[in-house]
Design an enzyme around this catalytic site. Structure first.
Site, short mmCIF file in Angstrom:
data_model
loop_
_atom_site.label_atom_id
_atom_site.label_comp_id
_atom_site.label_asym_id
_atom_site.label_seq_id
_atom_site.Cartn_x
_atom_site.Cartn_y
_atom_site.Cartn_z
N LYS A 31 108.80 64.29 -41.85
CA LYS A 31 107.56 64.37 -41.08
C LYS A 31 107.70 65.17 -39.78
O LYS A 31 106.72 65.72 -39.28
CB LYS A 31 107.02 62.97 -40.80
CG LYS A 31 106.46 62.32 -42.06
CD LYS A 31 105.56 61.16 -41.74
CE LYS A 31 104.93 60.59 -42.98
NZ LYS A 31 105.88 59.73 -43.74
N GLU A 35 97.46 58.52 -36.83
CA GLU A 35 97.66 57.25 -37.52
C GLU A 35 99.08 57.23 -38.06
O GLU A 35 99.72 58.27 -38.17
CB GLU A 35 96.67 57.14 -38.69
CG GLU A 35 97.08 57.91 -39.94
CD GLU A 35 97.11 59.43 -39.80
OE1 GLU A 35 96.41 59.96 -38.91
OE2 GLU A 35 97.84 60.09 -40.57
N SER A 65 113.01 62.52 -49.10
CA SER A 65 112.13 62.74 -47.94
C SER A 65 112.56 61.99 -46.70
O SER A 65 112.25 62.41 -45.59
CB SER A 65 110.69 62.37 -48.31
OG SER A 65 110.63 61.06 -48.84
C1 LIG Z 1 105.45 59.27 -45.02
C2 LIG Z 1 106.52 59.38 -45.96
C3 LIG Z 1 106.28 59.78 -47.28
C4 LIG Z 1 104.92 60.01 -47.85
O1 LIG Z 1 104.17 61.01 -47.23
P1 LIG Z 1 103.86 62.39 -47.94
O2 LIG Z 1 102.83 63.01 -47.07
O3 LIG Z 1 103.35 62.09 -49.31
O4 LIG Z 1 105.12 63.16 -47.98
C5 LIG Z 1 107.37 59.95 -48.10
N1 LIG Z 1 108.62 59.71 -47.68
C6 LIG Z 1 108.89 59.30 -46.43
C7 LIG Z 1 110.30 59.05 -46.04
C8 LIG Z 1 107.86 59.12 -45.52
O5 LIG Z 1 108.13 58.73 -44.29
#
Ligand SMILES: *Cc1c(COP(=O)(O)O)cnc(C)c1O
Length: 409
Positions: free
Chosen positions: A98, A120, A385
Site C-alpha cells: 500500500k 479509510e 502483498s
Molecule cells: C489491503 C491489503 C490487501 C487488499 O487490497 P487490494 O487493494 O486488493 O490490494 C491485500 N494484501 C494486503 C497485505 C493488504 O494490506
C-alpha cells in the site's frame, strides 16, 4: 483485444473501463475530482514528479523488492512439478504494497499545496501507509476505521497514532470497511478545498482507480523484469489476492500483453452464503457504489451486502472497475480461497520458507498451492502483498500454532 496499446486506451478520458468505472458524484465533488484528475495528468507525468517518486521509492521504501523462489515449498507440492515464486511486497517499508500508492498520493498532495490527507482503512495497512506518507511529507492526516477493525488491529492503530495521525473509530452499521469509506467521504465533502482523499485501493470515482493502478504498476514492472532476468522466461501464471484490487492490478497490468495466465483470488471466507464471504466476482452483480460502477455483492434490497473474510483487508463488497472489465473481456480469471485455505498457506509458508505472510496474501498463495498440486503449469508468481505480523495474535487465538496445518496431503 490488442494489449500493446492497453494503457493508452484504458481508462477512457471519462474514466471508463468498458462500461465499468466512471464517476458518480454530486456536481460540486465532480469539480474536486476534475482538479485531482488534471493535476494527476500534468504533475504526475512531469519529470520532476517522476524523478522525486523514483528517489523516494529507492531511498525511503526500499524498492525494488525482490522476487523469491520458494524451492522448499514447491518441492513438497505435487512432486515439485510446479515452482512457486513470490514478489516480496511484504518487504516494502511498512510491510505491504500500500505504501506504493500512498507515497504517490502524498507527493501529489504536496505538489498541489494541500495541507491535509484523509482516508479509510480496513486491516489498518492503508492507514499505516498513509500515516507514514503524511509524516514523510509533513501533512496532517485523519484515518477512518470501522470499530470492529479498530479492535482487531490494535497494533496498526497504535502505529498510526505514533506516526501523528488522528484515528477516528466508526461506529455505524457493520463497523467495518464500508462504513469507514462512507465516513471518510463525508469528511471529504466538507473539506475538499484543503484536503485530498487518498483512496486505499483501485476503487472510488475516476481518477482514483487509474491513479492507484499507475502507482502500483511498479510491482508488476519490477516483477516481470526480475523474473525474466532470473529465469530467462516469464511465469506461466501470475496471481494475487483481490480486495479492492490494487496489489493485483499492479501486478497484472504489466503482464497483459504477455502469454501469461492471470488469476485474481477472492476470499470465500467461511462459506458460500451471502454475508459469509467477500467473493464479489463470484456472487456479485453490476451496481454503483462509492462513486463507481462495478461488480458488487448486494443484499435483497439491492444495497451493499455485509461481507466477511478472515483477512480484513479483503472485506469489501465491490471490486475495482478495471477487474470487472478484464474479466468481462476474458483476459483475467477470478477464483476463490477460503479462510481455511488461507490459514493453511499462512502456516506452510511460515514453516517451510521462513516467511510469515499477511492473511490477505495467503489467499493468493493458497490458490498457487492448489494449482501447483494439480501440476498443469510449470511456474506461478504470487504477489506476497504484505507480511503477517499483524495477523499473528488473531491466528494463534483461533488456530493455535497450526499443528493441523503442518503436513501436506
Ligand atoms: C489491503 C491489503 C490487501 C487488499 O487490497 P487490494 O487493494 O486488493 O490490494 C491485500 N494484501 C494486503 C497485505 C493488504 O494490506
Amino acid at each position: 483485444m490488442d494489449y500493446s496499446t492497453y494503457l493508452k486506451n484504458y481508462p477512457s478520458k471519462d474514466g471508463r473501463f468498458g462500461r465499468f468505472g466512471g464517476a458518480y458524484l454530486p456536481d460540486y465533488l465532480m469539480a474536486a475530482m476534475e482538479e485531482i484528475n488534471n493535476a494527476y495528468l500534468t504533475i504526475c507525468h512531469s519529470s520532476q514528479f517522476v524523478s522525486e517518486l523514483r528517489r523516494i521509492r529507492k531511498e525511503f521504501q526500499g524498492r525494488p523488492t525482490p522476487v523469491y523462489h520458494c524451492e522448499k515449498l514447491s518441492r513438497k507440492i505435487g512432486d515439485g512439478r510446479c515452482q512457486i515464486y513470490l514478489k516480496r511486497e511484504d518487504l516494502n517499508h511498512t510491510g505491504a504494497h500500500k505504501l506504493n500508492h500512498c507515497m504517490g498520493e502524498g507527493l501529489l498532495a504536496k505538489f498541489l499545496g494541500k495541507k491535509r490527507i484523509i482516508a479509510e482503512t480496513g486491516a489498518g495497512q492503508h492507514g499505516v501507509a498513509l500515516a507514514t506518507a503524511a509524516a514523510f511529507f509533513g501533512l496532517e492526516c485523519t484515518i477512518y476505521m470501522g470499530a470492529v477493525d479498530v479492535a482487531k488491529q490494535a497494533p496498526n492503530v497504535a502505529r498510526m497514532k505514533i506516526l501523528g495521525t488522528n484515528v477516528v473509530s466508526v461506529e455505524d452499521g457493520q463497523k467495518t470497511l464500508k462504513e469507514a469509506v462512507d465516513a471518510a467521504f463525508a469528511d471529504y465533502v466538507e473539506n475538499y478545498k484543503e484536503t485530498i482523499y487518498c483512496i486505499g485501493s483501485v476503487v472510488g470515482p475516476h481518477p482514483f482507480p487509474m491513479m492507484v493502478r499507475d502507482f502500483q504498476m511498479v510491482v508488476g514492472e519490477e516483477a516481470r523484469e526480475q523474473f525474466q532476468e532470473m529465469m530467462g522466461f516469464l511465469p506461466d501464471v501470475v496471481t494475487a489476492c483481490v480486495g479492492g484490487g490494487s496489489n493485483s492490478i499492479g501486478l497484472f497490468v504489466p503482464f497483459l500483453n504477455d502469454p501469461v495466465e492471470i488469476v485474481g483470488v477472492e476470499p470465500m471466507g467461511r462459506g458460500e452464503k451471502l454475508g459469509d464471504n467477500a467473493a464479489s466476482m463470484t456472487y456479485g452483480e453490476e451496481g454503483v457504489m462509492h462513486g463507481f460502477n462495478s461488480i458488487m455483492l448486494k443484499d435483497e434490497n439491492g444495497e451493499p451486502a455485509p461481507v466477511y473474510s478472515i483477512a480484513s483487508g479483503l472485506d469489501y463488497q465491490s471490486v475495482g472497475p478495471e477487474h470487472a472489465f478484464l474479466r468481462e473481456v476474458g483476459r483475467v480469471k477470478y477464483d476463490v480461497a477460503s479462510d481455511r485455505d488461507a490459514v493453511d498457506a499462512f502456516f506452510k509458508l511460515s514453516r517451510y520458507e521462513g516467511i510469515i505472510p499477511a492473511l490477505e496474501s495467503s489467499h493468493a498463495l493458497a490458490y498457487a498451492m492448489r494449482r501447483a498440486k494439480v501440476g498443469d503449469v510449470g511456474s506461478i508468481l504470487v504477489n506476497l502483498s504484505g507480511r503477517g505480523d499483524k495477523d499473528v495474535d488473531y491466528v494463534i487465538e483461533k488456530y493455535g500454532y497450526g499443528e493441523e496445518f503442518k503436513d501436506f496431503d
